[in-house]
Design a protein around this motif. Structure first.
Motif, PDB file in Angstrom:
ATOM      1  N   SER A 140      -6.401  83.180  76.852  1.00 39.87           N
ATOM      2  CA  SER A 140      -5.918  82.172  77.802  1.00 39.87           C
ATOM      3  C   SER A 140      -5.344  82.826  79.060  1.00 39.87           C
ATOM      4  O   SER A 140      -5.548  82.332  80.175  1.00 39.87           O
ATOM      5  N   ALA A 141      -4.631  83.942  78.882  1.00 41.36           N
ATOM      6  CA  ALA A 141      -4.057  84.644  80.030  1.00 41.36           C
ATOM      7  C   ALA A 141      -5.151  85.202  80.932  1.00 41.36           C
ATOM      8  O   ALA A 141      -5.062  85.133  82.164  1.00 41.36           O
ATOM      9  N   VAL A 142      -6.196  85.730  80.331  1.00 39.82           N
ATOM     10  CA  VAL A 142      -7.311  86.295  81.107  1.00 39.82           C
ATOM     11  C   VAL A 142      -8.051  85.198  81.855  1.00 39.82           C
ATOM     12  O   VAL A 142      -8.381  85.339  83.039  1.00 39.82           O
ATOM     13  N   ILE A 169     -15.316  89.736  79.891  1.00 38.07           N
ATOM     14  CA  ILE A 169     -16.718  89.393  80.145  1.00 38.07           C
ATOM     15  C   ILE A 169     -16.919  87.879  80.156  1.00 38.07           C
ATOM     16  O   ILE A 169     -17.609  87.331  81.010  1.00 38.07           O
ATOM     17  N   GLU A 170     -16.301  87.182  79.214  1.00 37.36           N
ATOM     18  CA  GLU A 170     -16.414  85.723  79.176  1.00 37.36           C
ATOM     19  C   GLU A 170     -15.776  85.088  80.407  1.00 37.36           C
ATOM     20  O   GLU A 170     -16.333  84.155  81.004  1.00 37.36           O
ATOM     21  N   ALA A 171     -14.613  85.601  80.820  1.00 33.01           N
ATOM     22  CA  ALA A 171     -13.943  85.056  82.005  1.00 33.01           C
ATOM     23  C   ALA A 171     -14.764  85.319  83.266  1.00 33.01           C
ATOM     24  O   ALA A 171     -14.824  84.472  84.171  1.00 33.01           O
ATOM     25  N   LYS A 188     -23.774  95.250  73.968  1.00 29.91           N
ATOM     26  CA  LYS A 188     -24.597  94.124  73.519  1.00 29.91           C
ATOM     27  C   LYS A 188     -24.119  92.806  74.121  1.00 29.91           C
ATOM     28  O   LYS A 188     -24.929  91.908  74.403  1.00 29.91           O
ATOM     29  N   LEU A 189     -22.822  92.678  74.325  1.00 29.65           N
ATOM     30  CA  LEU A 189     -22.299  91.452  74.928  1.00 29.65           C
ATOM     31  C   LEU A 189     -22.779  91.325  76.373  1.00 29.65           C
ATOM     32  O   LEU A 189     -23.254  90.256  76.785  1.00 29.65           O
ATOM     33  N   CYS A 190     -22.690  92.412  77.137  1.00 28.50           N
ATOM     34  CA  CYS A 190     -23.184  92.380  78.519  1.00 28.50           C
ATOM     35  C   CYS A 190     -24.674  92.053  78.558  1.00 28.50           C
ATOM     36  O   CYS A 190     -25.120  91.212  79.344  1.00 28.50           O
ATOM     37  N   GLY A 191     -25.444  92.721  77.699  1.00 32.23           N
ATOM     38  CA  GLY A 191     -26.881  92.475  77.663  1.00 32.23           C
ATOM     39  C   GLY A 191     -27.216  91.050  77.267  1.00 32.23           C
ATOM     40  O   GLY A 191     -28.145  90.443  77.817  1.00 32.23           O
ATOM     41  N   SER A 192     -26.455  90.507  76.323  1.00 30.72           N
ATOM     42  CA  SER A 192     -26.701  89.139  75.865  1.00 30.72           C
ATOM     43  C   SER A 192     -26.389  88.117  76.955  1.00 30.72           C
ATOM     44  O   SER A 192     -27.119  87.127  77.127  1.00 30.72           O
ATOM     45  N   TYR A 193     -25.295  88.345  77.704  1.00 35.63           N
ATOM     46  CA  TYR A 193     -24.968  87.441  78.815  1.00 35.63           C
ATOM     47  C   TYR A 193     -26.051  87.513  79.887  1.00 35.63           C
ATOM     48  O   TYR A 193     -26.424  86.499  80.472  1.00 35.63           O
ATOM     49  N   ASN A 194     -26.550  88.721  80.143  1.00 34.92           N
ATOM     50  CA  ASN A 194     -27.618  88.865  81.145  1.00 34.92           C
ATOM     51  C   ASN A 194     -28.862  88.074  80.741  1.00 34.92           C
ATOM     52  O   ASN A 194     -29.475  87.395  81.564  1.00 34.92           O
ATOM     53  N   TYR A 234     -27.665  84.053  80.349  1.00 39.32           N
ATOM     54  CA  TYR A 234     -27.097  83.368  81.499  1.00 39.32           C
ATOM     55  C   TYR A 234     -27.571  83.914  82.849  1.00 39.32           C
ATOM     56  O   TYR A 234     -27.193  83.384  83.903  1.00 39.32           O
ATOM     57  N   GLY A 235     -28.365  85.000  82.824  1.00 42.36           N
ATOM     58  CA  GLY A 235     -28.836  85.570  84.086  1.00 42.36           C
ATOM     59  C   GLY A 235     -27.772  86.294  84.880  1.00 42.36           C
ATOM     60  O   GLY A 235     -27.864  86.412  86.111  1.00 42.36           O
ATOM     61  N   THR A 236     -26.747  86.788  84.208  1.00 42.49           N
ATOM     62  CA  THR A 236     -25.673  87.525  84.882  1.00 42.49           C
ATOM     63  C   THR A 236     -26.145  88.932  85.259  1.00 42.49           C
ATOM     64  O   THR A 236     -27.229  89.371  84.871  1.00 42.49           O
ATOM     65  N   ASN A 237     -25.310  89.637  86.012  1.00 45.18           N
ATOM     66  CA  ASN A 237     -25.627  90.983  86.476  1.00 45.18           C
ATOM     67  C   ASN A 237     -24.526  91.936  85.992  1.00 45.18           C
ATOM     68  O   ASN A 237     -23.735  92.444  86.776  1.00 45.18           O
TER      69      ASN A 237
END
Length: 316
Positions: free
Chosen positions: A46-48, A92-94, A146-152, A155-158
């Motif tokens: 929540s703080a993040v 990463i989620e934020a 793996k989290l970064c790769g999965s978001y990419n 969700y098409g993130t960079n």
């Protein structure tokens, strides 16, 4: 990156984060934001989320982590796994929720299997068992990749992940209970010189091979990748290193030369060696256009001068 882009450096007081801040400022990036761990606990979702929603940074350098050497990793595996999982997942989620342009996640080459072929290519990830003494930290960092790769993918993130080899330099941790091999040896040898001791005991056989990268080079690599490389071009992650290795024995001897200690080194094989060898294949980052500049002796001399200055200031 625009020079006025709002850039959040998570872990700005640590070894890597402080180097990234120095490098960004030297390159003219002036709109930097950061928080101490007491101001923002990155383990608290929540703080993040509140911080990102309020500040809305354009770029994120995720250098915050719980780190340490063999002793710390072996003693506190639950803390290393939990803290790092929570920090990276929350940031990463934020970043995703707040539509951050680009995020750079920093890991470690300890992600590779203990007995992986050398040099370590990015494709060797998850091909064998990990080194037991830092397994918890490695699993957390693999999860971050793996989290970064999965978001990419979803969700098409960079979001880019960089895996540096052993780092050293200004603002390193010199606590003998939690430090890595370079600062630990530097402090032990310095103190032996100052106390006129005839010997210094070094953990392990001295035979393991290690690669060392000055943190200022690492900071330059971070900015280079952020400015010039997109996630789809980088693949899952990129190794960052020198491609040059040295035995712990020869490292200790080099430190003795730089520090001016003329006593004897005693190696204690009853203490763990860790991974026998850990050399990175840096062909991918070289192909992308980046190469290290600071060689080991020069980097050690620079770090030792910084350490001496810190000692002087502490005694004033």
């Amino acid at each position: 990156m625009r020079k006025d882009a709002k850039i959040y450096v998570a872990g700005h007081r640590g070894l890597v984060g402080s180097a990234i801040v120095r490098a960004l400022e030297e390159k003219g990036y002036h709109n930097l934001i950061y928080r101490t761990s007491s101001e923002l606990d990155l383990r608290q979702q929540s703080a993040v989320q509140h911080f990102f929603a309020e500040e809305k940074p354009d770029y994120v350098f995720l250098a915050a982590a719980k780190v340490g050497g063999i002793l710390a990793n072996s003693t506190y595996p639950a803390q290393f796994l939990y803290d790092n999982l929570m920090i990276q997942a929350n940031v990463i989620e934020a970043a995703y929720r707040n539509k951050i342009d680009k995020l750079l996640f920093l890991g470690s080459t300890c992600i590779y299997p203990k007995l992986a072929p050398q040099p370590l290519q990015e494709t060797y990830l998850l091909t064998g068992p990990l080194e037991e003494t830092n397994e918890a930290y490695a699993i957390a960092k693999i999860s971050g990749i793996k989290l970064c790769g999965s978001y990419n993918r979803e969700y098409g993130t960079n979001y880019l992940s960089l895996m540096p080899t052993n780092l050293y330099g200004p603002n390193d941790n010199f606590d003998l209970g939690t430090s890595h091999v370079m600062p630990a040896l530097m402090r032990k040898i310095h103190e032996a010189k100052m106390m006129r001791q005839s010997t210094v005991t070094v953990w392990g056989s001295g035979n393991p091979l290690r690669e060392f990268l000055h943190v200022d080079d690492m900071a330059q690599a971070c900015i280079f990748v952020t400015e010039h490389v997109k996630a789809e071009k980088a693949g899952e992650f990129i190794n960052i290193g020198t491609g040059v290795e040295i035995t712990i024995r020869d490292l200790a001897l080099l430190l003795c030369e730089v520090i001016g200690f003329e006593g004897k080194l005693i190696f204690d094989p009853s203490k763990p060696d860790g991974t026998p060898r850990k050399l990175t294949d840096v062909s991918k980052i070289h192909h992308l256009g980046w190469k290290h500049r600071i060689e080991l002796r020069e980097g050690i001399q620079d770090t030792y001068q910084w350490y001496l200055k810190q000692m002087e200031e502490a005694n004033e």
